[in-house]
Design a protein around this motif. Structure first.
Motif, short mmCIF file in Angstrom:
data_model
loop_
_atom_site.label_atom_id
_atom_site.label_comp_id
_atom_site.label_asym_id
_atom_site.label_seq_id
_atom_site.Cartn_x
_atom_site.Cartn_y
_atom_site.Cartn_z
N ARG A 27 3.80 5.03 3.00
CA ARG A 27 5.07 5.78 3.61
C ARG A 27 6.12 4.30 3.91
O ARG A 27 5.80 3.13 4.48
N PRO A 28 7.36 4.54 3.59
CA PRO A 28 8.18 3.64 3.86
C PRO A 28 8.10 3.02 5.30
O PRO A 28 8.24 4.04 6.34
N ILE A 29 8.34 1.73 5.51
CA ILE A 29 8.38 1.19 6.76
C ILE A 29 9.84 0.81 6.95
O ILE A 29 10.51 0.14 6.50
N ASP A 30 10.10 1.26 8.25
CA ASP A 30 11.72 1.08 8.59
C ASP A 30 11.91 -0.30 8.90
O ASP A 30 12.94 -0.74 8.63
N GLU A 31 11.24 -0.82 9.64
CA GLU A 31 11.69 -2.31 10.12
C GLU A 31 10.71 -3.36 9.59
O GLU A 31 9.39 -3.15 9.88
N LEU A 32 11.02 -4.21 8.74
CA LEU A 32 10.34 -4.95 8.10
C LEU A 32 10.89 -6.46 8.33
O LEU A 32 12.11 -6.57 8.68
N ASP A 33 10.16 -7.46 8.33
CA ASP A 33 10.84 -8.90 8.58
C ASP A 33 11.54 -9.43 7.47
O ASP A 33 11.89 -8.46 6.60
N GLU A 34 11.84 -10.76 7.30
CA GLU A 34 12.88 -11.14 6.26
C GLU A 34 12.04 -11.03 4.88
O GLU A 34 10.80 -11.05 4.85
N ILE A 35 12.65 -10.82 3.93
CA ILE A 35 12.27 -10.89 2.46
C ILE A 35 11.57 -12.31 2.32
O ILE A 35 12.31 -13.28 2.44
N THR A 36 10.34 -12.15 1.79
CA THR A 36 9.71 -13.49 1.76
C THR A 36 9.75 -13.89 0.03
O THR A 36 9.35 -14.76 -0.49
N PHE A 37 9.82 -12.74 -0.91
CA PHE A 37 9.84 -12.99 -2.29
C PHE A 37 10.55 -11.66 -2.85
O PHE A 37 10.56 -10.54 -2.49
N SER A 38 11.47 -12.11 -4.00
CA SER A 38 12.10 -10.96 -4.75
C SER A 38 12.19 -11.50 -6.18
O SER A 38 12.19 -12.65 -6.53
N GLY A 39 12.55 -10.47 -7.15
CA GLY A 39 12.81 -10.60 -8.47
C GLY A 39 12.85 -9.24 -9.23
O GLY A 39 12.57 -8.31 -8.84
N GLU A 40 13.46 -9.56 -10.42
CA GLU A 40 13.84 -8.39 -11.42
C GLU A 40 12.40 -8.46 -12.24
O GLU A 40 12.19 -9.28 -12.95
#
Length: 474
Positions: A27-40
């Motif tokens: 289930r989606p988590i409403d409160e998450l910490d900072e993004i640690t990695f991202s990409g397309e």
């Protein structure tokens, strides 16, 4: 659809310790910490590829606002080209899977420590046996994906871990290592598990251990001591900022990143690390190494994070004097002196600034002992030590008591009484009974940077195939 030219074979079932039976899609988590990695990435679904922006919050993959994935302990498969390059990744967990392509090599370097990989003979070849310890085997491995890249593998044989406490200890070590990334420690790279073995692939530190330096009688002035100790206090302060203590800081568990200088001291061996909690209950409550543990641990008091400060203070004392503060051939007396925190400061030949620092580190009352962050603000670390106040040690006698074997650890895995081979202590053992035990410790010179060499011989056939890079473990 991408044509996969090479896919590492994956069996459907493995006997596992690390998997936790959690779901891949959560289930989606409403409160998450900072993004640690991202990409397309290109996501393969129903035989088609769809371009998506993927964001990671540690091990949580955000696919969309309505779809999150938990890749922790998911099985990770690599899609490889004929040139042995990573083309795509596949995550498998609880009967579900997802495949990602495009810039997969970069993604792999991020996710590999959160996942479990299976077929290690395809991925590493053994280049050197470092040592066989009583609890784990250490090998140097060379990667088949990244040429001339070497790591150290800490290998647990699962058949030796049958009790719930033993299994929980491995899980706790993995959990903590996954949360840590610091320049002054040996960081976790990735994890493999098959039917027989668990591999913790760690950064290789090319320098010597502090234990080896002490055995070679390399006497240090105060500026050199500061260069060695400051990175260690910084690393421990980082651990404490995450409410984690190491609990086994000693010269054998300190190595230098490079072989040509002492500028990057690093902590290794986190098997006794744990999270601090208010109730003072831990998997192993009374643990550490005789002579380096804080008095309150031996006294069965609730202890706080600054037990690591005490251990670092012992190391400071040894660097100055080349002697252990609780040195005594009678093991019972040594433990009692450690229990009471009886330290002789009269033999210290050092500046008043350094003397003040050591006394603050070795404060017996842990409620008055400084924290690691406060120690880093001490004048010894903030000011340059004048050369006139730096002393070389006059006593040229080498102390054999600092040659503490790694086997001289104690914890309550089996609630054993004191044993001369393991130096384990039962939590019910009283301080007065330590004195009644008399045994002259047989001291052996350790010729390796890794302590705890024993007659333990691994039973898994993986260790019998050192000359074969791809021999199957099945």
């Amino acid at each position: 659809m991408i044509n996969i030219t090479k896919l590492i074979k994956q069996r459907q079932q493995y006997t596992t310790i690390l998997e936790d039976n959690s779901k891949l899609y959560i289930r989606p988590i409403d409160e998450l910490d900072e993004i640690t990695f991202s990409g397309e990435y290109l996501i393969q679904k129903n035989g088609k590829l769809k371009k998506k922006l993927i964001q990671f919050y540690e091990h949580i993959m955000v696919y969309s606002k309505k779809k999150h994935l938990n890749i922790l302990n998911a099985t990770l498969l690599l899609h490889l080209t004929n040139l042995n390059e990573i083309e795509g990744l596949k995550f498998i967990k609880s009967g579900n899977s997802i495949e990602l392509y495009n810039n997969a090599s970069e993604l792999y370097l991020y996710v590999r420590k959160y996942c479990i990989q299976r077929e290690i003979p395809e991925r590493y070849k053994i280049t050197q046996t470092i040592y066989y310890g009583s609890n784990a085997t250490f090998l140097q491995l060379e990667s088949t994906l990244y040429i001339k890249t070497f790591h150290v593998a800490k290998i647990y044989e699962k058949q030796n871990y049958t009790t719930q406490d033993q299994i929980s200890g491995i899980k706790k070590e993995v959990q903590i290592l996954r949360q840590l990334q610091h320049q002054h420690m040996s960081n976790l790279v990735e994890i493999f598990e098959n039917d027989d073995l668990i591999f913790l692939i760690m950064e290789e530190l090319k320098g010597e251990s502090l234990q080896t330096i002490l055995e070679n009688q390399q006497y240090l002035n105060e500026n050199q001591i500061k260069l060695i100790m400051k990175p260690l206090f910084e690393c421990v302060a980082f651990l404490h900022s995450k409410n984690i203590f190491h609990r086994d800081i000693k010269p054998q568990n300190i190595k230098f990143r490079h072989s040509d200088n002492y500028l990057e001291a690093c902590l290794i061996e986190f098997s006794l690390a744990d999270y601090w909690n208010k109730n003072g209950r831990y998997l192993f409550t009374r643990c550490g190494s005789v002579g380096y543990v804080a008095p309150e641990v031996l006294q069965d008091k609730k202890y706080i994070l600054n037990i690591d400060v005490y251990s670092l203070g012992i190391i400071l004392y040894i660097l100055i004097t080349q002697k252990h503060p609780f040195e005594d051939l009678d093991k019972g007396k040594k433990i009692l002196r450690n229990y009471n925190g009886q330290v002789d400061y009269s033999i210290l030949q050092c500046s008043q600034i350094l003397l003040d620092l050591i006394k603050k580190c070795l404060e017996v009352d842990f409620t008055k002992r400084l924290s690691c962050q406060e120690i880093l603000s001490h004048p010894f670390f903030s000011n340059r030590i004048p050369k006139l106040l730096s002393f070389k040690i006059k006593d040229q006698k080498k102390s054999t008591q600092i040659k503490t074997q790694r086997g001289q650890n104690f914890h309550s895995v089996n609630n054993l009484a004191y044993d001369q081979s393991t130096n384990s202590l039962s939590q019910s053992k009283s301080p007065s009974s330590f004195v009644s035990y008399r045994h002259s410790l047989t001291l052996q010179k350790q010729k390796t940077v890794f302590p705890e060499i024993s007659i333990f011989q691994p039973k898994s056939k993986y260790f019998l195939t050192k000359n074969s890079q791809y021999e199957s473990l099945n």
